[in-house]
Design a protein around this motif. Sequence first.
Motif, PDB file in Angstrom:
ATOM      1  N   GLY A 104       3.576   5.935  -5.443  1.00 26.87           N
ATOM      2  CA  GLY A 104       3.439   5.893  -6.894  1.00 26.87           C
ATOM      3  C   GLY A 104       2.308   6.777  -7.364  1.00 26.87           C
ATOM      4  N   GLY A 105       1.209   6.808  -6.609  1.00 25.59           N
ATOM      5  CA  GLY A 105       0.088   7.674  -6.967  1.00 25.59           C
ATOM      6  C   GLY A 105       0.418   9.141  -6.802  1.00 25.59           C
ATOM      7  N   LEU A 106       1.193   9.470  -5.779  1.00 24.99           N
ATOM      8  CA  LEU A 106       1.571  10.868  -5.563  1.00 24.99           C
ATOM      9  C   LEU A 106       2.464  11.398  -6.679  1.00 24.99           C
ATOM     10  N   ARG A 107       3.193  10.505  -7.343  1.00 25.14           N
ATOM     11  CA  ARG A 107       4.012  10.936  -8.479  1.00 25.14           C
ATOM     12  C   ARG A 107       3.177  11.197  -9.731  1.00 25.14           C
ATOM     13  N   ASN A 108       1.952  10.686  -9.728  1.00 25.39           N
ATOM     14  CA  ASN A 108       1.082  10.834 -10.893  1.00 25.39           C
ATOM     15  C   ASN A 108       0.285  12.127 -10.767  1.00 25.39           C
ATOM     16  N   PRO A 109       0.532  13.122 -11.634  1.00 22.78           N
ATOM     17  CA  PRO A 109      -0.170  14.413 -11.504  1.00 22.78           C
ATOM     18  C   PRO A 109      -1.661  14.302 -11.770  1.00 22.78           C
ATOM     19  N   ASP A 110      -2.089  13.238 -12.456  1.00 21.11           N
ATOM     20  CA  ASP A 110      -3.506  13.082 -12.777  1.00 21.11           C
ATOM     21  C   ASP A 110      -4.285  12.370 -11.675  1.00 21.11           C
ATOM     22  N   MET A 111      -3.604  11.960 -10.610  1.00 16.15           N
ATOM     23  CA  MET A 111      -4.266  11.218  -9.537  1.00 16.15           C
ATOM     24  C   MET A 111      -4.430  12.108  -8.316  1.00 16.15           C
ATOM     25  N   SER A 112      -5.624  12.125  -7.777  1.00 16.89           N
ATOM     26  CA  SER A 112      -5.893  12.931  -6.590  1.00 16.89           C
ATOM     27  C   SER A 112      -5.294  12.269  -5.356  1.00 16.89           C
ATOM     28  N   TRP A 115       0.834  -1.207   0.000  1.00 20.77           N
ATOM     29  CA  TRP A 115       0.000   0.000   0.000  1.00 20.77           C
ATOM     30  C   TRP A 115       0.866   1.253   0.000  1.00 20.77           C
ATOM     31  N   PHE A 116       1.914   1.248   0.795  1.00 18.83           N
ATOM     32  CA  PHE A 116       2.825   2.387   0.866  1.00 18.83           C
ATOM     33  C   PHE A 116       3.448   2.660  -0.503  1.00 18.83           C
ATOM     34  N   GLY A 117       3.854   1.603  -1.194  1.00 19.02           N
ATOM     35  CA  GLY A 117       4.412   1.763  -2.525  1.00 19.02           C
ATOM     36  C   GLY A 117       3.396   2.323  -3.503  1.00 19.02           C
ATOM     37  N   ARG A 118       2.145   1.865  -3.416  1.00 19.51           N
ATOM     38  CA  ARG A 118       1.094   2.369  -4.292  1.00 19.51           C
ATOM     39  C   ARG A 118       0.790   3.840  -4.007  1.00 19.51           C
ATOM     40  N   ILE A 119       0.825   4.215  -2.714  1.00 15.92           N
ATOM     41  CA  ILE A 119       0.556   5.612  -2.347  1.00 15.92           C
ATOM     42  C   ILE A 119       1.593   6.538  -2.970  1.00 15.92           C
ATOM     43  N   LEU A 161      11.316   4.683  -0.925  1.00 15.10           N
ATOM     44  CA  LEU A 161      11.643   6.101  -0.762  1.00 15.10           C
ATOM     45  C   LEU A 161      12.739   6.546  -1.729  1.00 15.10           C
ATOM     46  N   PHE A 162      13.712   5.696  -1.987  1.00 15.26           N
ATOM     47  CA  PHE A 162      14.773   6.042  -2.933  1.00 15.26           C
ATOM     48  C   PHE A 162      14.202   6.284  -4.329  1.00 15.26           C
ATOM     49  N   GLY A 163      13.124   5.592  -4.656  1.00 16.48           N
ATOM     50  CA  GLY A 163      12.499   5.813  -5.949  1.00 16.48           C
ATOM     51  C   GLY A 163      11.547   6.990  -5.958  1.00 16.48           C
ATOM     52  N   PHE A 164      11.168   7.475  -4.772  1.00 19.33           N
ATOM     53  CA  PHE A 164      10.197   8.571  -4.680  1.00 19.33           C
ATOM     54  C   PHE A 164      10.858   9.935  -4.472  1.00 19.33           C
ATOM     55  N   ILE A 165      11.854   9.994  -3.609  1.00 21.21           N
ATOM     56  CA  ILE A 165      12.498  11.267  -3.288  1.00 21.21           C
ATOM     57  C   ILE A 165      13.196  11.816  -4.528  1.00 21.21           C
ATOM     58  N   ARG A 166      12.877  13.044  -4.887  1.00 20.45           N
ATOM     59  CA  ARG A 166      13.423  13.663  -6.108  1.00 20.45           C
ATOM     60  C   ARG A 166      14.384  14.787  -5.743  1.00 20.45           C
TER      61      ARG A 166
END
Length: 397
Positions: A112-120, A106-110, A331-336
Amino acid sequence: MTATQSISKNKGGRLLALDILRGITIAGMILVNNPGTWSDIYAPLRHAEWHGLTPTDLVFPFFMFIMGVSTYFSLRKYDFSFTWPTLAKILRRTVVIFFIGFALAWFGRILGGLRNPDMSLTDALFNFSHIRILGVMPRLALCYGVSSLLAILLSRRQLAWTVIVMLAGYFLILVFGHGFEFSDANVISIVDHKVLGPDHMYADTIDGLRLKFDPEGLLSTLPSIAHCLIGFLCGWLIVSTKDNNLRINRLFIVGTILTFAGFLLSYGCPINKKIWSPTFVLTTCGLASSFLGLLIWIIDIKGHRRWCRFFESFGVNPLFMYCLGTVWSILFGFIRIPMASAEQGFVNLHTLVFRHFLVPLCGENTTLASFCFAALFVLFNWCFGYILYKKKIYIKI
């Protein structure tokens, strides 16, 4: 130390050789799950595509075997008797481990969704339509729960026969259910599609064919339970004598028999991790038993212990360290991180370390850089494990 003395224990009263094997396994799981890039990996660090066995294919089944051994030590305190408090403890731990695995997915999906600008934000937090239900932690939970219940209900002889029946029955299911094929006709895939649904399964690609095929599926959990029970029975072999030489002899004999049986039977039943074939169970349990015997010989009889401190930091908090490694990987894949030039924009931390630091450092050898990233990632996680180890903090899950 003489050979007749009991197995060495560390400061927390835990069996040192078992903790070291567990630590080696957890470090190995983190290593093979976090290369710099999946396109360039040394062959021993790859899973077998379908049939076959690589060193990477050993880490998860080794941990499953270790969990079985640990289950014996844990239930020994309750005299292997069925009581309501014992049942409650088993069920509680099973549920906790299962939902930790689900929470990691679930954490990974969250993120991943936050990186998607089209997802609320709401969709990112509560969209469960494509979340994977099973995986490493859920499989560990199911195998621990079922094997523990069997252990307090059946005698050791009955457990041995249960293992034989499970593996033989599963082999027949594979034979008559196209279980050795990577196709939609595979009975393992059919069961998972019917029960879980394709949107909640792992997708795999073999020889250009991409299918929803979960390597930790429901049906293949059956031989995994047998796998755990073999570890449980080996736990009995360890504690049934105080002579270390006899312990080692027993583990090596069992290991040799299982390993040879697995390889010999593989001509009719291929060794395959993704379907957890019976020969995969026999071979990997045999190798794990032999490796544990080797560690007892090195640590307890020869007294060589200084080398193992690194792995002990992983071994005393195994599930926590595995979960920590998973969280950091996400997190390593999320932090920009912003780059120096506007053209480069932002890159995630994983790409920054691998592509912009390690690849140039390794002379553009991406395979070497990929391995270096994985090794550094293991070392990074070890730092947290070492702090817990020095403070004698043991996080039980």
